[in-house]
Scaffold this active site. Structure first.
Site, mmCIF file in Angstrom:
data_model
loop_
_atom_site.group_PDB
_atom_site.id
_atom_site.type_symbol
_atom_site.label_atom_id
_atom_site.label_comp_id
_atom_site.label_asym_id
_atom_site.label_seq_id
_atom_site.Cartn_x
_atom_site.Cartn_y
_atom_site.Cartn_z
ATOM 1 N N GLU A 128 7.739 1.022 4.994
ATOM 2 C CA GLU A 128 7.223 -0.042 5.839
ATOM 3 C C GLU A 128 7.451 -1.373 5.139
ATOM 4 O OE1 GLU A 128 2.957 0.205 6.350
ATOM 5 O OE2 GLU A 128 2.967 -1.118 8.094
ATOM 6 N N HIS B 249 0.835 -1.210 0.000
ATOM 7 C CA HIS B 249 0.000 0.000 0.000
ATOM 8 C C HIS B 249 0.859 1.244 0.000
ATOM 9 C CE1 HIS B 249 0.508 -0.830 4.380
ATOM 10 N NE2 HIS B 249 0.569 0.484 4.490
ATOM 11 N N HIS C 175 3.848 7.113 3.842
ATOM 12 C CA HIS C 175 4.806 6.014 3.690
ATOM 13 C C HIS C 175 4.374 5.089 2.565
ATOM 14 C CE1 HIS C 175 1.940 4.173 6.680
ATOM 15 N NE2 HIS C 175 2.178 3.063 5.999
HETATM 16 CO CO CO Z 1 1.175 1.212 6.324
#
Ligand code: CO
Length: 134
Positions: A130, A7, A79
């Site tokens: 991430e 994502h 992020h």
């Molecule tokens: Co995330």
């Protein structure tokens, strides 16, 4: 090492207004709004055919995205998240290459119920990164 883009997270100050942009203007499929008190955010997931967009609104007093929104009041990309097969192996390899892992360096259970780690933005082109064990 890294696999799929899981994502892209966008910090927003108003999930309702942000959801309307994705649902009504862009015609995307959006999930229900989900408060996540132990992560300090309210999330909305936008399901795209090849990945997800995660809208994040601060929740509570010590939200990890409050400072970001102070600096970016109209919102912004917070992020990116890449999938890895083995988060411990990925972490150890990245540390050996000199990358900094945020926090105590141990994976936490993220907003999707899977182990995640965050890497220092200064080591990754100014982008908070991430890793999620898919
Ligand atoms: Co995330």
């Amino acid at each position: 090492m890294i696999g799929r883009l899981n994502h892209v997270a966008i910090a927003v100050s108003d999930t309702e207004a942000a959801t309307a942009i994705y649902r009504d203007t862009l015609g995307a499929h959006v999930s229900q709004t989900a408060p996540q008190p132990n992560h300090g955010v309210t999330t909305v997931f936008i399901e795209l055919p090849n990945t997800k967009i995660e809208l994040l609104e601060p929740l509570g007093e010590n939200s990890p995205i409050s400072k970001f929104l102070e600096k970016n009041p109209s919102g912004g990309i917070h992020h990116v998240c890449y999938e890895v097969d083995d988060i411990i192996a990925a972490r150890d390899e990245l540390k050996a290459k000199g990358a900094r892992v945020l926090g105590d360096g141990e994976p936490r259970i993220g907003a999707h119920g899977k182990p995640v780690l965050f890497l220092h933005p200064k080591d990754f082109l100014g982008t908070l990164t991430e890793l999620e064990q898919a």
